[in-house]
Scaffold this motif. Structure first.
Motif, PDB file in Angstrom:
ATOM      1  N   ILE A  70       0.858  -1.171   0.000  1.00 41.00           N
ATOM      2  CA  ILE A  70       0.000   0.000   0.000  1.00 41.00           C
ATOM      3  C   ILE A  70       0.898   1.226   0.000  1.00 41.00           C
ATOM      4  O   ILE A  70       1.890   1.289   0.704  1.00 41.00           O
ATOM      5  CB  ILE A  70      -0.944   0.025   1.218  1.00 41.00           C
ATOM      6  N   PRO A 118       2.276   4.981   0.593  1.00 40.41           N
ATOM      7  CA  PRO A 118       2.114   5.928   1.698  1.00 40.41           C
ATOM      8  C   PRO A 118       1.169   7.082   1.375  1.00 40.41           C
ATOM      9  O   PRO A 118       0.683   7.743   2.278  1.00 40.41           O
ATOM     10  CB  PRO A 118       3.542   6.439   1.958  1.00 40.41           C
ATOM     11  N   PHE A 127      -1.713   6.720   0.627  1.00 40.80           N
ATOM     12  CA  PHE A 127      -2.990   6.297   1.203  1.00 40.80           C
ATOM     13  C   PHE A 127      -3.217   6.923   2.575  1.00 40.80           C
ATOM     14  O   PHE A 127      -4.355   7.246   2.936  1.00 40.80           O
ATOM     15  CB  PHE A 127      -2.990   4.764   1.291  1.00 40.80           C
ATOM     16  N   VAL A 128      -2.140   7.103   3.338  1.00 40.71           N
ATOM     17  CA  VAL A 128      -2.284   7.672   4.678  1.00 40.71           C
ATOM     18  C   VAL A 128      -2.789   9.103   4.632  1.00 40.71           C
ATOM     19  O   VAL A 128      -3.666   9.497   5.401  1.00 40.71           O
ATOM     20  CB  VAL A 128      -0.924   7.676   5.413  1.00 40.71           C
ATOM     21  N   TRP A 160       5.477  14.929   5.997  1.00 38.00           N
ATOM     22  CA  TRP A 160       6.743  14.347   6.466  1.00 38.00           C
ATOM     23  C   TRP A 160       7.862  14.365   5.424  1.00 38.00           C
ATOM     24  O   TRP A 160       8.968  13.929   5.710  1.00 38.00           O
ATOM     25  CB  TRP A 160       6.513  12.921   6.984  1.00 38.00           C
ATOM     26  N   ASP A 191       0.884   9.064  10.597  1.00 39.63           N
ATOM     27  CA  ASP A 191       2.241   8.695  10.220  1.00 39.63           C
ATOM     28  C   ASP A 191       2.213   7.678   9.076  1.00 39.63           C
ATOM     29  O   ASP A 191       1.344   6.818   9.035  1.00 39.63           O
ATOM     30  CB  ASP A 191       2.886   8.076  11.465  1.00 39.63           C
ATOM     31  N   PRO A 192       3.171   7.749   8.143  1.00 40.67           N
ATOM     32  CA  PRO A 192       3.191   6.745   7.077  1.00 40.67           C
ATOM     33  C   PRO A 192       3.429   5.326   7.593  1.00 40.67           C
ATOM     34  O   PRO A 192       3.157   4.364   6.888  1.00 40.67           O
ATOM     35  CB  PRO A 192       4.328   7.198   6.163  1.00 40.67           C
ATOM     36  N   PHE A 236       1.639   3.934   9.554  1.00 40.16           N
ATOM     37  CA  PHE A 236       0.298   3.367   9.652  1.00 40.16           C
ATOM     38  C   PHE A 236      -0.054   2.522   8.434  1.00 40.16           C
ATOM     39  O   PHE A 236      -0.744   1.510   8.540  1.00 40.16           O
ATOM     40  CB  PHE A 236      -0.704   4.514   9.828  1.00 40.16           C
ATOM     41  N   VAL A 237       0.425   2.935   7.268  1.00 41.62           N
ATOM     42  CA  VAL A 237       0.123   2.203   6.037  1.00 41.62           C
ATOM     43  C   VAL A 237       0.708   0.797   6.062  1.00 41.62           C
ATOM     44  O   VAL A 237       0.051  -0.167   5.688  1.00 41.62           O
ATOM     45  CB  VAL A 237       0.696   2.932   4.808  1.00 41.62           C
TER      46      VAL A 237
END
Lengths: 344, 344
Positions: free
Chosen positions: A73, A75, A77-78, A281, B74-75, B77-78
């Motif tokens: 997936i 990033p 997507f976040v 980020w 936060d990335p 999380f993906v």
């Protein structure tokens, strides 16, 4: 506290309170806020079965999440989820992620719709002639597409950014700066956004009598490593490109690394423009040479998708309207005039 | 096709088929697979109300997602979600994300539990004395914590990595290489993982009679920009640190940029170790100088959390057991012996 008590306290009818809590458009914003505040303060929680009965709604938006060991997936997507979550929270929606076999998403779509788990679905990363959109059109649940497909013989509701226009403008700027050997490091060809970006660049070059030759195009999943590999292979050809347009900031990290390894200086020897989804980020202005970008916030896109889904659920939005957001071209230090003698 | 027809075809009782479809532990894996395959092939979909009635289960795992304009997801999380999705798909779970006001998550937890939306919840990014864990303990729904809290006067089920051990080992290696001025660029202090990492490094230094002084610690949200700022401010002090340990790969991008801007060479002038969650899109071995890391796959953690939640839902797992995964220390080119005359 139950609905009756809450209604009496607010001196409103139970119907009005219930509609306010369930986001009916008939209730004005001030009343809705008053009801929500009181409900929160007094710990009133509508019984979900009652709510479902009263409204026929689950209060849920769905997304079918492709999974599998080969699936990473992105990033992006976040950030999309952050935007969607911002809107959903303010409007009391939850989001159901239904993991699917990436080779057979249809089974999962059918299950989600048959189970009446959600009031609406969104589709992301659409492919040309995307089968999921055809399926959703048959299944009859409200949906919206984040992005666009091509080659479907019907209209469908979507929200997209102007990927073609963005890379057209980026290409046009480079041509105006004297570049003629311009390369493209793109996302995977199966994704429509990548098709649109290639087309935009191709047309910008064609407008000046230039050609985007196949050897100047790389298409990969958007990782730092793939950005590096693509840039290496492009920069080791002769004559090498004097400018690269790249589909993601993460890939651009790899492009910058490749240029550094080869002793190619940005922007003196090579100009670089990348697409920026506005991650908090990783910022293009903080690259060692500040990076020119085509910029569009994917977080805002997430919020907009949630907003339109909510409107479709409540019947405020109907039809098949598509919307396309313009994309900013932000010029920073990574672009300059074409070097007069590259490969010298 | 309905349950009866499916059972007849498989020559199994309806009870067995239903249990197989709903992941009951009494049904062996082979039978379960046979049933699932047949159900898929013949398009059998258990009615969700019937399933809920039969099992009392929603087939959903929940997560309360903090949102708000000040909240950046936060990335990490993906990747976590990828792992969780892998397991959930194989076991027919969905995931419900309930967006919450980051200032008041309790309201959302109470709503999710009251609504019986989900069979279990997980909590992530736990803080010291985390209020959400206390709340879940009262609410009585199965849950698990990804990470650990501190200062709670009861046990709770969790899955964590050994953050303290990881940064202890990283610190010990640097001390063995002759470093004595070692700085820490950490995540935000409110997060328990950051507390553990600081403790690990502090203890490693103390074991050699060294002190991790407050001016050598920076704690920020883990962005590239914050990594850069933290490193700049550390490297501009005198005497400057000869080694930095950093809590994320994204921050490490900023550290590398700061070193480059200041003409500080890695590893000759400064060693660098960062924590790596194993993102497919950014790899430490591909940094301009390959980056030494403490490594633990957050995707595997996601799959493990899903597995344990499923076990808790079906009653296979009870109690308050915590598990702590060891973390690899992977040495690459970014570490070297301490320079004999830094700041020279």
């Amino acid at each position: 506290m139950n609905l009756k008590q809450l209604s009496q306290m607010l001196e409103l009818s139970q119907t009005t309170v219930s509609r306010a809590l369930n986001g009916y458009p008939e209730v004005n914003e001030e009343t809705r806020r008053r009801v929500m505040d009181a409900a929160r303060r007094h710990g009133y929680r509508p019984n979900p079965s009652a709510r479902r009965l009263a409204t026929g709604k689950a209060g849920m938006i769905g997304y079918v999440l492709p999974t599998g060991s080969a699936v990473d997936i992105d990033p992006h997507f976040v950030e999309f989820l952050s935007g969607l979550g911002d809107y959903a929270r303010a409007h009391d929606f939850d989001l159901v992620l239904s993991p699917a076999d990436a080779q057979d998403e249809e089974t999962t779509y059918r299950r989600v719709v048959a189970n009446k788990q959600v009031d609406a679905l969104y589709v992301s990363s659409p492919k040309p002639a995307d089968k999921r959109i055809k399926l959703l059109e048959q299944l009859g649940l409200p949906y919206i597409v984040h992005g666009r497909s091509e080659g479907l013989h019907f209209d469908y509701p979507f929200m997209d950014i102007d990927n073609e226009g963005a890379f057209h403008e980026a290409g046009r700027l480079l041509v105006q700066l004297g570049h003629s050997r311009i390369a493209l490091i793109n996302g995977q060809r199966a994704e429509t956004f990548a098709v649109f970006r290639e087309r935009g660049l191709r047309n910008a070059l064609a407008a000046s009598g230039l050609v985007l030759a196949t050897p100047m195009i790389r298409s990969f999943a958007m990782t730092e490593e793939n950005g590096y590999r693509a840039a290496r292979s492009l920069l080791e050809t002769s004559p090498r490109p004097t400018a690269i347009i790249c589909s993601s900031l993460i890939m651009a990290l790899g492009v910058v690394r490749a240029a550094r390894d080869l002793g190619i200086e940005i922007p003196k020897d090579m100009s670089l423009i990348a697409h920026d989804d506005v991650f908090p980020w990783l910022k293009p202005e903080n690259f060692s040479v500040p990076l020119a970008t085509t910029r569009s916030s994917i977080r805002l896109a997430g919020a907009r998708i949630a907003e339109r889904l909510a409107a479709r659920i409540s019947g405020l939005e109907e039809g098949k309207s598509g919307e396309v957001w313009p994309v900013d071209l932000v010029v920073r230090g990574s672009v300059a005039g074409a070097p007069t003698r590259a490969n010298s």
